[in-house]
Enzyme design. Structure first.
Site, PDB file in Angstrom:
ATOM      1  N   SER A   1     -24.853  16.556 -29.217  1.00 37.38           N
ATOM      2  CA  SER A   1     -23.528  16.297 -28.629  1.00 37.38           C
ATOM      3  C   SER A   1     -23.194  14.818 -28.680  1.00 37.38           C
ATOM      4  CB  SER A   1     -23.539  16.767 -27.174  1.00 37.38           C
ATOM      5  OG  SER A   1     -24.493  16.015 -26.435  1.00 37.38           O
TER       6      SER A   1
ATOM      7  N   HIS B   1     -52.226  16.452   2.130  1.00 37.42           N
ATOM      8  CA  HIS B   1     -51.649  15.530   3.112  1.00 37.42           C
ATOM      9  C   HIS B   1     -52.222  14.144   2.890  1.00 37.42           C
ATOM     10  CE1 HIS B   1     -50.123  13.924   6.852  1.00 37.42           C
ATOM     11  NE2 HIS B   1     -51.326  13.419   7.060  1.00 37.42           N
TER      12      HIS B   1
HETATM   13  P1  FAD Z   1     -29.535  15.550 -29.625  1.00 34.17           P
HETATM   14  O1  FAD Z   1     -30.602  14.919 -28.857  1.00 34.17           O
HETATM   15  O2  FAD Z   1     -28.151  15.074 -29.427  1.00 34.17           O
HETATM   16  O3  FAD Z   1     -29.936  15.359 -31.160  1.00 34.17           O
HETATM   17  C1  FAD Z   1     -29.101  15.750 -32.189  1.00 34.17           C
HETATM   18  C2  FAD Z   1     -29.494  14.991 -33.446  1.00 34.17           C
HETATM   19  O4  FAD Z   1     -28.843  15.582 -34.555  1.00 34.17           O
HETATM   20  C3  FAD Z   1     -29.057  13.528 -33.430  1.00 34.17           C
HETATM   21  O5  FAD Z   1     -30.142  12.704 -33.734  1.00 34.17           O
HETATM   22  C4  FAD Z   1     -27.991  13.446 -34.528  1.00 34.17           C
HETATM   23  O6  FAD Z   1     -27.985  12.214 -35.194  1.00 34.17           O
HETATM   24  C5  FAD Z   1     -28.440  14.559 -35.457  1.00 34.17           C
HETATM   25  N1  FAD Z   1     -27.367  15.103 -36.288  1.00 34.17           N
HETATM   26  C6  FAD Z   1     -26.135  15.499 -35.922  1.00 34.17           C
HETATM   27  N2  FAD Z   1     -25.452  16.011 -36.972  1.00 34.17           N
HETATM   28  C7  FAD Z   1     -26.282  15.920 -38.035  1.00 34.17           C
HETATM   29  C8  FAD Z   1     -26.164  16.286 -39.400  1.00 34.17           C
HETATM   30  N3  FAD Z   1     -25.074  16.873 -39.887  1.00 34.17           N
HETATM   31  N4  FAD Z   1     -27.213  16.014 -40.229  1.00 34.17           N
HETATM   32  C9  FAD Z   1     -28.337  15.445 -39.763  1.00 34.17           C
HETATM   33  N5  FAD Z   1     -28.506  15.093 -38.466  1.00 34.17           N
HETATM   34  C10 FAD Z   1     -27.495  15.338 -37.627  1.00 34.17           C
HETATM   35  N6  FAD Z   1     -31.398  15.250 -20.489  1.00 34.17           N
HETATM   36  C11 FAD Z   1     -32.475  15.497 -19.733  1.00 34.17           C
HETATM   37  O7  FAD Z   1     -32.990  16.625 -19.728  1.00 34.17           O
HETATM   38  N7  FAD Z   1     -33.015  14.524 -18.935  1.00 34.17           N
HETATM   39  C12 FAD Z   1     -32.488  13.289 -18.870  1.00 34.17           C
HETATM   40  O8  FAD Z   1     -33.008  12.427 -18.144  1.00 34.17           O
HETATM   41  C13 FAD Z   1     -31.344  13.001 -19.657  1.00 34.17           C
HETATM   42  N8  FAD Z   1     -30.787  11.779 -19.622  1.00 34.17           N
HETATM   43  C14 FAD Z   1     -29.701  11.521 -20.417  1.00 34.17           C
HETATM   44  C15 FAD Z   1     -29.118  10.259 -20.347  1.00 34.17           C
HETATM   45  C16 FAD Z   1     -28.007   9.962 -21.124  1.00 34.17           C
HETATM   46  C17 FAD Z   1     -27.396   8.583 -21.036  1.00 34.17           C
HETATM   47  C18 FAD Z   1     -27.496  10.946 -22.017  1.00 34.17           C
HETATM   48  C19 FAD Z   1     -26.327  10.630 -22.898  1.00 34.17           C
HETATM   49  C20 FAD Z   1     -28.056  12.211 -22.088  1.00 34.17           C
HETATM   50  C21 FAD Z   1     -29.160  12.512 -21.280  1.00 34.17           C
HETATM   51  N9  FAD Z   1     -29.749  13.772 -21.285  1.00 34.17           N
HETATM   52  C22 FAD Z   1     -30.826  14.030 -20.484  1.00 34.17           C
HETATM   53  C23 FAD Z   1     -29.244  14.850 -22.140  1.00 34.17           C
HETATM   54  C24 FAD Z   1     -30.118  14.982 -23.402  1.00 34.17           C
HETATM   55  O9  FAD Z   1     -30.127  13.761 -24.088  1.00 34.17           O
HETATM   56  C25 FAD Z   1     -29.590  16.093 -24.298  1.00 34.17           C
HETATM   57  O10 FAD Z   1     -29.457  17.283 -23.569  1.00 34.17           O
HETATM   58  C26 FAD Z   1     -30.539  16.313 -25.465  1.00 34.17           C
HETATM   59  O11 FAD Z   1     -30.697  15.146 -26.219  1.00 34.17           O
HETATM   60  C27 FAD Z   1     -30.032  17.444 -26.357  1.00 34.17           C
HETATM   61  O12 FAD Z   1     -30.931  17.615 -27.406  1.00 34.17           O
HETATM   62  P2  FAD Z   1     -30.465  18.211 -28.805  1.00 34.17           P
HETATM   63  O13 FAD Z   1     -31.718  18.317 -29.618  1.00 34.17           O
HETATM   64  O14 FAD Z   1     -29.646  19.418 -28.612  1.00 34.17           O
HETATM   65  O15 FAD Z   1     -29.486  17.122 -29.444  1.00 34.17           O
END
Ligand code: FAD
Ligand code: NAD
Length: 466
Positions: A145, A444
């Site tokens: 996202s 505790h």
């Molecule tokens: P993402 O981590 O978003 O990874 C997606 C990847 O896909 C990215 O590297 C992107 O570059 C790549 N990508 C996209 N399109 C393409 C394409 N066409 N080709 C190749 N690569 C592509 N969650 C928690 O559980 N605990 C926390 O403490 C927490 N803290 C957060 C703090 C912040 C500031 C933010 C913004 C989010 C936080 N989150 C936290 C949420 C967490 O980061 C996300 O829920 C998690 O990263 C989702 O994982 P994902 O694998 O779905 O996607």
């Protein structure tokens, strides 16, 4: 053209964990990531850097304000070196993302850097330094996202910023105006408040962290207000204007009167949106819903049977551990196993201090569903452990079924509750009753004793230490 059993697109916690599980199950696996570093949002601009800054700013605040009370005197001024704090954060991120490179090598997963784009339902081009084409029997889309905004806000990323810029500031804002009192707004708001900024949170709903239990919103509001954060609830933001060094946010308050907030930075933290740009979903024939999320069934399968999607890009909580569970589930489904995720037991945590952690149903949800429940609450300040450390804010609240006593929801605010919530998840996974928890020995003095006491309160209203 290389052919793989599974091609995973996106290397966040969903994608890289899924790739590891696929490799463990004997599949020839490729991982495609558009950026140079692996780890996605979570490791690069999310969970890890935000926690590093929360920890560093916590040390700063403790040293400034709380050490004296412990009999530790500091001669001279306690000074902030923001550049060093940011450098440490970047070091933590680099160390963590390198760890993923190691895991990919160890599991013999082939990593491609570049934007993955479907040409058809079995072929992906990767446009990096050199364009490559690969094919796969199965695909797992884990593209995550991006920050969402409001239609009338222009994110210039200089004065009007998202979490990504807020994690790499070169100065502490004088006045940080935050739109959205959710997880990001509160975690990063607390970081900059501790470092000396004036922080104002403008929230549309009548409470912060509106999806969590109401008692948690109330307690966290109280504590953050004490720390100097200002809250403007039930405020409808109307516009954001920037001049060279200033940002003005205008909003309608609950009486419908226009108010404005002038700051030097505005953090927009009103949620995140699924990211599928450039992925070529149309060429693969994969459908999305009206919110832009990739449409999946209960097995996380898209409308094209061999293409799956997981994590932030599909429905459900946008959390790293939810993405990881889905990544493992899909790998096991492809391998012919029958895994299952209990989405009700995915815990939610806010890493402010005190921390906030939840699992299961909130009191509001139980009321709305007409479920008869019992409630027990125990304040942290009644614990010896809390008094010893000085972390006296917060509580543990337990909701259990009125007839069967089965645990329905556990909601906590306090020191280290991000870790304590694991006990509640375990108990609920095994369908424990509040009485089961109440009868277990808790060491505790620990913060965990509040869990036992809240369970005693929920079971027969007989806590021991209050
Ligand atoms: P993402 O981590 O978003 O990874 C997606 C990847 O896909 C990215 O590297 C992107 O570059 C790549 N990508 C996209 N399109 C393409 C394409 N066409 N080709 C190749 N690569 C592509 N969650 C928690 O559980 N605990 C926390 O403490 C927490 N803290 C957060 C703090 C912040 C500031 C933010 C913004 C989010 C936080 N989150 C936290 C949420 C967490 O980061 C996300 O829920 C998690 O990263 C989702 O994982 P994902 O694998 O779905 O996607
Ligand atoms: P969020 O959904 O947590 O909070 C958004 C807040 O903005 C809500 O309180 C909402 O009512 C408010 N809002 C929405 N529109 C508004 C408007 N027009 N004016 C004022 N307020 C408005 O989203 P977030 O804080 O941006 O975080 C995004 C995602 O990242 C979340 O889904 C979260 O799960 C994830 N995240 C998780 C963690 C964690 O697990 N500790 C930390 C950071 C981010």
């Amino acid at each position: 053209m290389s052919n793989y059993d599974v091609v995973v697109i996106g290397s966040g916690p969903g994608g890289y964990v899924s790739a590891i599980r696929c490799a463990q199950l004997g599949m020839k696996t490729a991982l495609v990531e558009k950026y140079d570093t692996l780890g996605g949002t979570c490791l690069n601009v999310g969970c890890i850097p935000s926690k590093a800054l929360l920890d560093s700013s916590h040390h700063f605040e403790d040293t400034q304000k709380h050490l004296e009370g412990h009999g530790i005197e500091i001669s001279g001024e306690v000074k902030l070196n923001l550049a060093k704090m940011m450098e440490r954060k970047s070091g933590v991120v680099a160390q963590t993302t390198k760890g993923i490179d190691f895991l990919m090598d160890k599991n013999k997963i082939e990593v491609f850097h570049g934007l993955g784009s479907f040409q058809d339902a079995h072929t992906l081009t990767i446009s990096g330094k050199k364009e490559q084409t690969i094919s796969g029997k199965h695909f797992i889309i884990a593209t995550g996202s991006k920050p969402a905004s409001l239609p009338f806000i222009k994110l210039d990323k200089k004065r009007v910023i998202t979490s990504t810029e807020a994690l790499s500031m070169t100065e502490v804002p004088e006045h940080l105006v935050i739109i959205g009192g959710g997880v990001i707004g509160l975690e990063l708001g607390q970081v900059y408040r501790r470092l000396g900024a004036q922080v104002s949170v403008v929230e549309y709903m009548d409470r912060i962290i509106p999806t969590m239990d109401g008692a948690q919103s109330k307690e966290l509001t109280k504590v953050l207000k004490k720390q100097g954060v200002k809250f403007y609830l039930s405020h409808q933001v109307q516009g954001v204007k920037t001049t060279k060094n200033k940002v003005t946010v205008t909003a309608l308050d609950k009486k419908g009167q226009e108010v404005s907030f002038e700051g030097d930075y505005c953090l927009v933290s009103v949620g995140r949106k699924p990211y599928t740009e450039g992925l070529g979903l149309v060429k693969a024939g994969v459908g999305v819903n009206e919110r832009g999320q990739i449409q999946v069934n209960d097995h996380l399968q898209t409308n094209i049977g061999h293409i799956y999607a997981i994590g932030d890009v599909v429905r459900g909580a946008m959390l790293a551990h939810k993405a990881e569970e889905e990544g493992v589930m899909v790998a096991e489904l492809i391998a012919g196993q029958k895994p299952h995720i209990n989405y009700n037991l995915i815990p939610g945590v806010v890493y402010t201090w005190p921390e906030v952690a939840s699992v299961g149903k909130t009191e509001e949800q139980l009321k709305e569903a007409g479920v008869a429940y019992k409630s027990g609450q125990f304040p942290m300040r009644a614990l010896g452990r809390s008094r010893a450390s000085g972390d006296v804010d917060g509580f543990v609240k337990i909701l259990s079924d009125a007839q069967t006593d089965e645990l329905l929801g556990v909601h906590m605010v306090g020191a280290r509750v991000a870790d304590l919530i694991a006990e509640a998840v375990t108990a609920m996974e095994f369908r424990a009753s509040a009485e089961d928890l109440a009868r277990m020995s808790h060491a505790h003095p620990t913060y965990a004793e509040a869990v036992k006491e809240a369970a005693l309160a929920a079971t027969e209203n007989r806590p021991l230490h209050i």
